[in-house]
Design an enzyme around this catalytic site. Structure first.
Site, PDB file in Angstrom:
ATOM      1  N   GLU A   1      13.112  -6.389   0.549  1.00 31.39           N
ATOM      2  CA  GLU A   1      13.509  -5.082   1.077  1.00 31.39           C
ATOM      3  C   GLU A   1      13.813  -5.210   2.567  1.00 31.39           C
ATOM      4  O   GLU A   1      12.948  -5.591   3.358  1.00 31.39           O
ATOM      5  CB  GLU A   1      12.357  -4.093   0.858  1.00 31.39           C
ATOM      6  CG  GLU A   1      12.544  -2.745   1.517  1.00 31.39           C
ATOM      7  CD  GLU A   1      11.240  -1.954   1.589  1.00 31.39           C
ATOM      8  OE1 GLU A   1      11.294  -0.814   2.097  1.00 31.39           O
ATOM      9  OE2 GLU A   1      10.194  -2.455   1.157  1.00 31.39           O
TER      10      GLU A   1
ATOM     11  N   ASP B   1       7.553  -3.715   0.998  1.00 32.84           N
ATOM     12  CA  ASP B   1       6.433  -3.279   1.835  1.00 32.84           C
ATOM     13  C   ASP B   1       5.322  -2.653   0.999  1.00 32.84           C
ATOM     14  O   ASP B   1       5.576  -2.075  -0.071  1.00 32.84           O
ATOM     15  CB  ASP B   1       6.911  -2.249   2.868  1.00 32.84           C
ATOM     16  CG  ASP B   1       7.802  -2.875   3.937  1.00 32.84           C
ATOM     17  OD1 ASP B   1       7.761  -4.112   4.070  1.00 32.84           O
ATOM     18  OD2 ASP B   1       8.527  -2.122   4.617  1.00 32.84           O
TER      19      ASP B   1
ATOM     20  N   ASP C   1       3.832   0.089   0.981  1.00 35.04           N
ATOM     21  CA  ASP C   1       3.770   1.520   1.286  1.00 35.04           C
ATOM     22  C   ASP C   1       4.572   2.277   0.231  1.00 35.04           C
ATOM     23  O   ASP C   1       5.038   1.709  -0.762  1.00 35.04           O
ATOM     24  CB  ASP C   1       4.297   1.810   2.702  1.00 35.04           C
ATOM     25  CG  ASP C   1       5.758   1.382   2.887  1.00 35.04           C
ATOM     26  OD1 ASP C   1       6.415   1.032   1.877  1.00 35.04           O
ATOM     27  OD2 ASP C   1       6.244   1.395   4.029  1.00 35.04           O
TER      28      ASP C   1
ATOM     29  N   ASP D   1       7.577   3.660   0.344  1.00 32.22           N
ATOM     30  CA  ASP D   1       8.971   3.231   0.209  1.00 32.22           C
ATOM     31  C   ASP D   1       9.061   1.921  -0.557  1.00 32.22           C
ATOM     32  O   ASP D   1       9.954   1.727  -1.394  1.00 32.22           O
ATOM     33  CB  ASP D   1       9.617   3.078   1.597  1.00 32.22           C
ATOM     34  CG  ASP D   1       9.854   4.427   2.259  1.00 32.22           C
ATOM     35  OD1 ASP D   1       9.904   5.434   1.523  1.00 32.22           O
ATOM     36  OD2 ASP D   1       9.968   4.477   3.497  1.00 32.22           O
TER      37      ASP D   1
END
Length: 650
Positions: A437, A510, A512, A514
């Site tokens: 990403e 990541d 998180d 997202d």
């Protein structure tokens, strides 16, 4: 010990004569304990749960024969399993060939049972007479009680050996069998802990497949108490309704048909929904056949032929117009269940049914009954044909998009995406690709990787949600085309695992919200358009660290809150007041190439999670729920499960 290791050791022995004394004859159930994987697939969690299925299969055989209508599956404290049924009870009289009580024969001798010769059962699932004895062999202890002819008979075993001969322990006015066992930790070294959800899902499937059979699943372990009571009078009709519960059906009623020839029975139930995906689950004698076989072939052929004939007859299709099998199955949820006396499964895992006569039976049943249904329900027929025709047009658009991509690649003379940093190794079994990403993380990954066998493909921008898109929208999508091209195996019907350029496809995003979204979007794409990638175990998720802890020149990383606290205490050592700087990684891009290599990419130190697909129904449901059109079920799911969420965003 693995076969490979044995071979390596044997090869070091010089001039060792190979004679009759080298041939081992494994007595009784020793063969099962020596090679348990041959009988239950593995000694991991799947094999552990398989023990339960074998005992339940015996109870369901009683139900198929019309003698049992209730089964209890109980997980007791200590992960002891108890399965009870109200069938006829396992025979307790002497078995003529062995001179032993039939009950003892069933639990101690391989390939002994009422499933041979057609006398005990006309149809049966299970391991063809080895189920009960295999469970006994792989259990630390097993106890069986039989309620039969006014008496309660009991036998006890330990690791397959009789510890208490058949004994009358009481009187009864009931009938049936109760089996309790504790899996042997010597055999199941990974885990002996049962997962209630796995057992419940399998038992729900059995309840759907056997209309009117009541199955209770009960977890009695402290803090995990659960009880589910399942009985579906509608049988596989209700199974289809369950599969479509978070989808929008195109017609109200599930289409059901059944037929019989001799002792063979075929049932089919299906309903169309507005999605672009098909799900066909097939079963033979209640055994799931994930690779299909003759019953699926018969259904698919009849569906395509009947819909085309109906469309032409009613003028919905014109002239030479035809819809393909794929067109006819878009948005289809279907259950096929056949029961037959001599099921021939291909392969030891029974993944595929090989009886050609079942193809003929299913084809005949579906052809006749579907034609009748369409004549009586013309509005439903029109909806189904229009769905298939739209799918046909979209498939043609997808074909053109594929051709455009091929032409473009040919003209440009390049087949690999520009952002791909490829590896040097050409043996796909030795290579891996990180789908990363963001460009910044991609830059660190390119710098930190081992370029001999690690390829890097950065993603950017918003990814397409393929749950809401047809194939023609997927081809040519600027975010997905680089992934398709880099992997090299095609998508959809054209997917060919032999052409796959990397045998580890690692999603690195990541830690998180997202990142989770990116992972879910990519996994949805793989599940819908490259499912063999997941089925064959090629897809992984990288596990990046959450925290960096520093004391002076010493620094370490942690992958969870408990690990952070433990490392922090360890770094303080004898000085509880020592200052430890703890920072949370906001994203992969924050790590330099050395950190990313050591924590997330180095095969010696990294953690990878393999993405598996244990349950096709559950996988289909969760992707539909999380990524589909319906908002309400998704809201309910989030409200019910929000308390489980950890490490979202700080």
């Amino acid at each position: 010990m693995s076969d490979e290791l044995e071979l390596e050791q044997n090869s070091t022995q010089v001039e060792h004569e190979y004679g009759g004394s080298e041939i081992q004859v494994l007595e009784g159930l020793e063969a099962v304990r020596k090679r348990p994987g041959m009988y239950i697939g593995s000694t991991s969690s799947s094999g552990l749960h398989h023990l339960v299925y074998e005992i339940v299969d015996n109870a369901i055989d009683e139900a198929l024969a019309g003698h049992c209508d209730e089964i209890n599956v109980i997980i007791r404290e200590g992960d002891i399993i108890t399965v009870t049924d109200n069938g006829r009870g396992i025979p307790v009289d002497v078995q003529p060939q062995t001179g032993l009580p039939a009950l003892e024969v069933v639990f101690t001798i391989l390939h002994a049972g009422g499933k041979f010769g057609g006398g005990g059962y006309k149809v049966s699932g299970g391991l063809h007479g080895v189920g009960a004895s295999v469970v006994n062999a792989l259990s630390e202890w097993l106890e069986v009680q039989v309620h039969k002819d006014g008496k309660i008979y009991e036998m006890k075993f330990a690791r397959g050996k009789v510890t208490q001969p058949i004994t009358v322990v009481g009187d009864t006015d009931k009938h049936g069998t109760t089996v309790s066992f504790k899996p042997d930790p010597e055999m199941f070294t990974d885990t002996t802990v049962y997962d209630y959800d796995i057992l419940h899902t399998r038992m729900r499937e059995e309840a759907f497949l056997n209309a009117g059979l009541r199955i209770h699943t009960i977890d009695e372990r402290a803090g995990q108490e659960q009880h589910d009571d399942m009985c579906y009078e509608g049988g596989i009709r209700e199974f289809v309704t369950y599969i479509n519960r978070n989808k929008t059906a195109l017609h109200e009623d599930v289409i059901y048909m059944s037929g019989q020839k001799g002792d063979s029975i075929a049932e089919v139930a299906f309903q169309y929904n507005d999605s672009y995906n098909e799900i066909i689950l097939s079963f033979a004698n209640n055994v799931h056949t994930p690779e299909g076989g003759m019953h699926e072939e018969g259904f698919k052929r009849a569906l395509t032929t009947t819909l085309n004939a109906y469309g032409l007859k009613k003028g919905i299709l014109k002239g030479d117009d035809k819809v393909t099998g794929e067109d006819c199955r878009e948005g289809l949820s279907c259950i096929i269940s056949v029961k037959l006396t001599d099921a021939q499964f291909e392969g030891q895992t029974k993944a595929k049914l090989g009886n050609s006569e079942i193809r003929t039976l299913v084809n005949a049943v579906v052809s006749e009954k579907l034609e009748e249904f369409l004549e009586e329900h013309p509005a439903v027929g029109k909806v189904i044909l229009e769905k298939a025709m739209t799918a046909n047009r979209a498939r043609e658009a997808a074909r053109r998009a594929r051709e455009n991509i091929r032409r473009k690649n040919a003209l440009e003379g390049a087949t690999l995406p520009g952002k791909l940093a490829d590896c040097y190794e050409r043996d796909a079994s030795l290579t891996e690709i990180y789908i990363v990403e963001g460009d910044s993380a991609g830059g660190s990954a390119k710098q930190g990787r081992d370029s001999r066998f690690q390829a890097i493909l950065p993603l950017w921008g918003k990814m397409l949600n393929v749950e809401k898109a047809r194939a023609d929208k997927v081809y040519g999508n600027d975010k997905l085309t680089p992934v398709i091209t880099a992997l090299g195996a095609g998508i959809g019907d054209e997917f060919d695992a032999e052409k796959l350029r990397y045998h580890k496809v690692i999603i690195m995003a990541d830690a998180d919200v997202d990142g989770s979204h990116i992972r879910t979007l990519l996994l949805t794409f793989f599940f819908r358009f490259m499912r063999p990638l997941i089925e064959h175990g090629y897809v992984y998720a990288a596990v990046p660290p959450l925290y960096k802890l520093t004391r002076g020149k010493q620094s370490r990383v942690a992958f969870s809150d408990p690990e952070r606290d433990a490392i922090s205490a360890e770094m303080r050592g004898d000085n509880p007041n020592a200052k430890i700087d703890i920072s949370r990684f906001k994203g992969l891009g924050e790590m330099d190439d050395h950190e990313l290599w050591e924590t997330t990419m180095n095969p010696e130190t990294r953690t990878l999670k393999r993405i598996t697909m244990e349950d096709a129904v559950q996988a289909d449901a969760i992707f539909t729920l999380l990524m589909g059109e319906k908002v309400e079920p998704r809201r309910e799911y989030i409200e019910q499960n929000a308390f489980r969420a950890v490490n979202l965003d700080y």
